[in-house]
Scaffold this motif. Structure first.
Motif, PDB file in Angstrom:
ATOM      1  N   LYS A  60       0.820  -1.218   0.000  1.00 29.63           N
ATOM      2  CA  LYS A  60       0.000   0.000   0.000  1.00 29.63           C
ATOM      3  C   LYS A  60       0.851   1.264   0.000  1.00 29.63           C
ATOM      4  O   LYS A  60       0.402   2.317  -0.414  1.00 29.63           O
ATOM      5  CB  LYS A  60      -0.956   0.004   1.206  1.00 29.63           C
ATOM      6  N   SER A  61       2.104   1.165   0.436  1.00 30.12           N
ATOM      7  CA  SER A  61       2.921   2.378   0.523  1.00 30.12           C
ATOM      8  C   SER A  61       3.422   2.828  -0.853  1.00 30.12           C
ATOM      9  O   SER A  61       3.563   4.023  -1.091  1.00 30.12           O
ATOM     10  CB  SER A  61       4.094   2.169   1.493  1.00 30.12           C
ATOM     11  N   ASP A  79       2.960  -7.638   1.965  1.00 30.40           N
ATOM     12  CA  ASP A  79       1.762  -7.445   2.778  1.00 30.40           C
ATOM     13  C   ASP A  79       0.728  -6.792   1.873  1.00 30.40           C
ATOM     14  O   ASP A  79       0.994  -5.730   1.301  1.00 30.40           O
ATOM     15  CB  ASP A  79       2.142  -6.527   3.959  1.00 30.40           C
ATOM     16  N   HIS A 199      -0.475  -4.289  14.354  1.00 25.60           N
ATOM     17  CA  HIS A 199       0.106  -3.133  13.656  1.00 25.60           C
ATOM     18  C   HIS A 199      -0.381  -1.941  14.460  1.00 25.60           C
ATOM     19  O   HIS A 199      -1.578  -1.684  14.532  1.00 25.60           O
ATOM     20  CB  HIS A 199      -0.383  -3.067  12.205  1.00 25.60           C
ATOM     21  N   PRO A 277       6.971  -3.660   6.841  1.00 21.96           N
ATOM     22  CA  PRO A 277       7.343  -2.259   6.643  1.00 21.96           C
ATOM     23  C   PRO A 277       6.975  -1.757   5.249  1.00 21.96           C
ATOM     24  O   PRO A 277       7.085  -2.487   4.265  1.00 21.96           O
ATOM     25  CB  PRO A 277       8.872  -2.296   6.787  1.00 21.96           C
ATOM     26  N   MET A 391      -1.633   7.151  -3.535  1.00 25.31           N
ATOM     27  CA  MET A 391      -2.814   7.905  -3.104  1.00 25.31           C
ATOM     28  C   MET A 391      -3.169   9.006  -4.107  1.00 25.31           C
ATOM     29  O   MET A 391      -4.032   9.844  -3.841  1.00 25.31           O
ATOM     30  CB  MET A 391      -2.575   8.515  -1.708  1.00 25.31           C
TER      31      MET A 391
HETATM   32  N1  LLP Z   1       0.663  -3.296   8.058  1.00 22.10           N
HETATM   33  C1  LLP Z   1      -0.583  -2.833   8.258  1.00 22.10           C
HETATM   34  C2  LLP Z   1      -1.592  -3.752   8.792  1.00 22.10           C
HETATM   35  C3  LLP Z   1      -0.897  -1.492   7.978  1.00 22.10           C
HETATM   36  O1  LLP Z   1      -2.137  -1.059   8.182  1.00 22.10           O
HETATM   37  C4  LLP Z   1       0.097  -0.643   7.461  1.00 22.10           C
HETATM   38  C5  LLP Z   1      -0.204   0.745   7.133  1.00 22.10           C
HETATM   39  C6  LLP Z   1       1.395  -1.174   7.246  1.00 22.10           C
HETATM   40  C7  LLP Z   1       1.642  -2.499   7.565  1.00 22.10           C
HETATM   41  C8  LLP Z   1       2.512  -0.360   6.696  1.00 22.10           C
HETATM   42  O2  LLP Z   1       2.830   0.726   7.489  1.00 22.10           O
HETATM   43  P1  LLP Z   1       4.169   1.563   7.199  1.00 22.10           P
HETATM   44  O3  LLP Z   1       5.330   0.664   7.484  1.00 22.10           O
HETATM   45  O4  LLP Z   1       4.132   1.967   5.781  1.00 22.10           O
HETATM   46  O5  LLP Z   1       4.093   2.709   8.115  1.00 22.10           O
HETATM   47  N2  LLP Z   1      -1.428   7.018   4.254  1.00 22.10           N
HETATM   48  C9  LLP Z   1      -0.786   7.220   5.548  1.00 22.10           C
HETATM   49  C10 LLP Z   1      -0.296   5.940   6.151  1.00 22.10           C
HETATM   50  C11 LLP Z   1      -1.376   4.893   6.319  1.00 22.10           C
HETATM   51  C12 LLP Z   1      -0.805   3.608   6.854  1.00 22.10           C
HETATM   52  C13 LLP Z   1      -1.828   2.521   6.823  1.00 22.10           C
HETATM   53  N3  LLP Z   1      -1.356   1.236   7.255  1.00 22.10           N
HETATM   54  C14 LLP Z   1       0.332   8.232   5.381  1.00 22.10           C
HETATM   55  O6  LLP Z   1       0.538   8.728   4.290  1.00 22.10           O
HETATM   56  O7  LLP Z   1       0.995   8.571   6.363  1.00 22.10           O
END
Ligand code: LLP
Length: 433
Positions: A60-61, A79, A199, A277, A391
């Motif tokens: 998603k990132s 993920d 998470h 991550p 996004m």
């Molecule tokens: N695992 C789960 C279950 C999650 O919900 C997320 C992010 C991740 C992993 C990855 O998180 P990261 O390592 O990328 O922080 N659009 C927002 C961030 C939303 C994150 C949603 N979940 C922003 O631009 O800050």
């Protein structure tokens, strides 16, 4: 941190001069550094090597197929949170067994697709969801593994819209409910409930919330063991910060120093550690290049109007988030010494950096001190690799930017700029139902 560096007043991504690149590829443009992506993935793997984690990059990132392929080739799993992301992962050649699938609203069609792909774990968010996935697996005569997403009720001290580990969010089940969950569903013949997932939020800039969450998870694993339930995998989720400002994030070793000793006994007994991550891998690997269209003097303000906006990078307006912004070509005096909101230099002017979208919220920065800029100058919006392009929208019928991956001196278009025709083509022909 990354491979975006000024040399003699000119910004480079690795060996590529970004003004030359923008002249060739146009703007707005997302540019990613391959080296930075690899350094981050390798760095995280090395820091946690003693507990041999499966690193499932959070699609998603930033979900570009070329980036997924690159990370998968370096040993990452994925993920995913939707059928679309699963499709991307499969298209990138990721082995089903190295995919974890989270999300509170999985549809039957998505569940079937994931069962067919033989994914590693369904991350389960509720009783109703478990029952549905188990029923579909039974119908399809498939076996699958599941991790229960527990909500450790930890305050990760992040933005209200991205905190997930507190009790009042929609994610996971409370620790107290976990025991009943395993009692009720722990022996399902088709959906093997044998793992825990959590998470706690994103981005998180301290190690303590992880320590707190891991301690709670290990306690739950011990309690479950006492009742005859064996937990074979623990997924800690993602959330590790990125350097929107210099040295904002603890080094990977700081996380590992605290977490590895806690996790070692679990791993020594055959437990699998999973991390998810996204941001920490890709945020600093990307910049968004945008060209100044006009300078406008408002009542008391100076506006720098650029050719990209909230349609391409929504984070500033959605989360009030800070992205360092700087011209890609500056005089030696204005070469940034650090990327920090409080950086002081002579001759800076306060301005709002805004886009072309018809919304007051369409800005990248407000009251930001920048060196003097003029029409035609190129600006870099830093740390834009994560939650940038994914996004982006076509609001105001603006095509989405091209994406370029830089490897040393070589730049490759990994997604072309959308055209006006791309925007209207799906609507040309109506189809009676
Ligand atoms: N695992 C789960 C279950 C999650 O919900 C997320 C992010 C991740 C992993 C990855 O998180 P990261 O390592 O990328 O922080 N659009 C927002 C961030 C939303 C994150 C949603 N979940 C922003 O631009 O800050």
């Amino acid at each position: 941190m990354d491979q975006m560096q000024y040399r003699d007043g000119q910004l480079f991504c690795e060996q590529v001069n970004l003004d030359d690149l923008a002249a060739r590829a146009g703007t707005p443009l997302y540019v990613y550094s391959r080296r930075t992506l690899i350094d981050h993935l390798d760095g995280l793997m090395q820091a946690f090597a003693a507990v041999d984690p499966l690193i499932c990059y959070s699609i998603k990132s930033c979900g570009n197929l070329h980036i997924l392929r690159l990370l998968a080739q370096r040993g990452a799993g994925m993920d995913v949170v939707s059928g679309g992301e699963l499709y991307r992962a499969r298209e990138a050649g990721v082995d089903g067994g190295r995919i974890v699938y989270a999300g509170v609203g999985k549809t039957d069609a998505e569940i079937r697709m994931a069962l067919e792909a033989g994914i590693g774990w369904f991350n389960i968010e509720s009783e109703a969801e478990f029952e549905n996935i188990a029923a579909i697996a039974r119908q399809m005569r498939r076996q699958a593994s599941a991790a229960l997403r527990v909500n450790p009720d930890v305050d990760a001290r992040t933005h209200a819209k991205t905190t997930t580990g507190k009790k009042e969010t929609k994610f996971g089940v409370d620790l107290e409910r976990a025991h009943r969950f395993f009692e009720r569903y722990g022996k399902d013949a088709h959906l093997h409930l044998s793992a825990l997932h959590m998470h706690i939020g994103s981005p998180i800039y301290t190690v303590e919330p992880y320590v707190e969450a891991v301690e709670k998870a290990l306690q739950l694993i011990a309690d479950l063991k006492a009742t005859g339930v064996a937990i074979t995998a623990l997924d800690l989720g993602g959330g590790f910060g990125a350097d929107y400002e210099e040295r904002q994030t603890p080094p990977y070793a700081a996380y590992a120093d605290k977490l590895v000793p806690l996790l070692k006994p679990f791993v020594a007994q055959g437990g699998r550690l999973i991390l998810e991550p996204g941001r920490t891998i890709v945020a600093n690997a990307g910049v968004l290049l945008t060209r100044v269209q006009y300078i406008k003097m408002g009542g008391a303000k100076k506006f720098v109007i650029v050719d990209s906006g909230m349609n391409h990078l929504i984070r500033p307006t959605l989360y009030d988030s800070f992205h360092f912004i700087w011209p890609t070509r500056v005089t030696p005096m204005h070469q940034p010494k650090t990327r920090h909101r409080a950086m002081h230099q002579q001759g800076l002017e306060k301005c709002d950096v805004v886009g072309p979208i018809c919304e007051t919220g369409d800005y990248f920065a407000r009251d930001r001190a920048l060196p003097p800029v003029a029409r035609g100058d190129l600006l870099a919006v830093f740390t834009a690799g994560a939650y940038g392009m994914v996004m982006a929208s076509n609001y105001n019928a603006q095509p989405r930017p091209a994406e370029v991956l830089v490897d040393g001196a070589q730049a490759t278009i990994i997604r072309p700029r959308e055209t006006y025709d791309d925007l209207v083509a799906p609507e040309r022909h109506a189809q009676p139902l």
